[in-house]
Write an enzyme that holds these catalytic residues in place. Structure first.
Site, PDB file in Angstrom:
ATOM      1  N   SER A  64      42.874   5.269  61.010  1.00 16.08           N
ATOM      2  CA  SER A  64      43.513   5.846  59.827  1.00 16.08           C
ATOM      3  C   SER A  64      42.758   7.049  59.268  1.00 16.08           C
ATOM      4  O   SER A  64      43.367   7.936  58.663  1.00 16.08           O
ATOM      5  CB  SER A  64      43.661   4.776  58.741  1.00 16.08           C
ATOM      6  OG  SER A  64      42.402   4.200  58.425  1.00 16.08           O
ATOM      7  N   GLY A  87      44.827   1.380  61.493  1.00 23.39           N
ATOM      8  CA  GLY A  87      44.586  -0.007  61.856  1.00 23.39           C
ATOM      9  C   GLY A  87      44.004  -0.211  63.234  1.00 23.39           C
ATOM     10  O   GLY A  87      43.671  -1.343  63.598  1.00 23.39           O
ATOM     11  N   ASN A 102      37.814  -0.183  61.752  1.00 25.04           N
ATOM     12  CA  ASN A 102      38.558  -1.441  61.688  1.00 25.04           C
ATOM     13  C   ASN A 102      37.813  -2.580  62.378  1.00 25.04           C
ATOM     14  O   ASN A 102      38.024  -3.745  62.030  1.00 25.04           O
ATOM     15  CB  ASN A 102      39.954  -1.249  62.281  1.00 25.04           C
ATOM     16  CG  ASN A 102      40.819  -0.371  61.394  1.00 25.04           C
ATOM     17  OD1 ASN A 102      41.087  -0.689  60.236  1.00 25.04           O
ATOM     18  ND2 ASN A 102      41.232   0.771  61.925  1.00 25.04           N
ATOM     19  N   ASP A 140      42.044   3.123  47.197  1.00 27.00           N
ATOM     20  CA  ASP A 140      41.598   1.958  47.969  1.00 27.00           C
ATOM     21  C   ASP A 140      40.096   1.955  48.225  1.00 27.00           C
ATOM     22  O   ASP A 140      39.527   0.959  48.679  1.00 27.00           O
ATOM     23  CB  ASP A 140      42.359   1.843  49.295  1.00 27.00           C
ATOM     24  CG  ASP A 140      42.166   3.049  50.215  1.00 27.00           C
ATOM     25  OD1 ASP A 140      41.290   3.901  49.936  1.00 27.00           O
ATOM     26  OD2 ASP A 140      42.886   3.141  51.229  1.00 27.00           O
ATOM     27  N   HIS A 148      39.647   5.317  52.142  1.00 29.14           N
ATOM     28  CA  HIS A 148      40.129   6.549  52.771  1.00 29.14           C
ATOM     29  C   HIS A 148      39.899   7.753  51.858  1.00 29.14           C
ATOM     30  O   HIS A 148      40.125   7.670  50.652  1.00 29.14           O
ATOM     31  CB  HIS A 148      41.621   6.425  53.093  1.00 29.14           C
ATOM     32  CG  HIS A 148      41.943   5.316  54.033  1.00 29.14           C
ATOM     33  ND1 HIS A 148      42.297   4.061  53.589  1.00 29.14           N
ATOM     34  CD2 HIS A 148      41.934   5.270  55.387  1.00 29.14           C
ATOM     35  CE1 HIS A 148      42.515   3.282  54.632  1.00 29.14           C
ATOM     36  NE2 HIS A 148      42.289   3.983  55.733  1.00 29.14           N
TER      37      HIS A 148
END
Length: 207
Positions: free
Chosen positions: A24, A61, A89, A178, A181
């Site tokens: 991502s 992901g 991840n 979040d 990111h």
């Protein structure tokens, strides 16, 4: 006259095609089209006069295993170089560093070994909550693999976001809500820091 035109055309350099294989962070998760890592990097290179096309092969992901599984699809015959930015991840899922390293080594074996393409390996740093052994193994795999495959290295994708060692200030200014990111400004910071290394990668790929 025809011969002259043909000669001039032959002398022109071909655009270097660089595939950015990642998750991502590479894909530009949570950002409008044009604000993510690949489009901002493309704009930086163009402004600097670097003749390269950056192809976004980031999948949100994706783990190192996922990147390995789709490598053949990403690595078409026209690719001249590759950015490999995977591992985030794996961290989020607590995957053993030994597994992550095996997957990255398999990717680099195909890209750098079998195809002989230059690689820029972009890592991440593990948090301390997994314990010192996990952190040492995870953090250490990127420089070790870069040395093994003579790849260019950026140790931590998010390192350019840290302001005077203040992680809280970095999150507030450069991260999305979040906390994982980067926002548009954060991506710009990363591109400004990594752009010269990508230019170096392109130079390695030039005939």
């Amino acid at each position: 006259m025809v011969l002259t035109l043909v000669t001039m055309g032959t002398a022109q350099a071909e655009t270097i095609k660089v595939v950015a294989l990642g998750d991502s962070l590479t894909a530009g998760y949570g950002l409008p089209q044009g604000d993510g890592f690949v489009p901002q990097l493309q704009a930086w290179l163009t402004e600097e006069g670097v003749d390269a096309e950056i192809v976004n092969a980031g999948v949100s992901g994706d783990t190192t295993a996922g990147g390995l599984a789709r490598l053949d699809w990403s690595l078409d015959p026209d690719v001249d170089a590759m950015i490999v930015a995977l591992g985030g991840n794996d961290l989020l899922r607590g995957i053993p560093p030994e597994s992550s390293r095996e997957n990255l080594e398999a990717i680099l074996t195909q890209v750098s070994g079998a195809r002989g393409l230059p690689v820029l390996l972009i890592g991440l740093e593990a948090p301390g909550n997994y314990g010192p052994d996990y952190k040492a193994a995870f953090d250490g795999m990127y420089p070790a693999l870069a040395t093994q495959f003579d790849a260019l290295l950026e140790q931590n994708f998010l390192a350019p976001l840290v302001i005077d060692g203040d992680l809280a200030a970095a999150r507030a200014r450069f991260m999305q809500a979040d906390g994982i990111h980067p926002n548009k400004e954060g991506v710009a910071q990363i591109v400004a820091a990594f752009g010269p290394r990508v230019a170096e990668l392109v130079a390695r790929a030039e005939p």
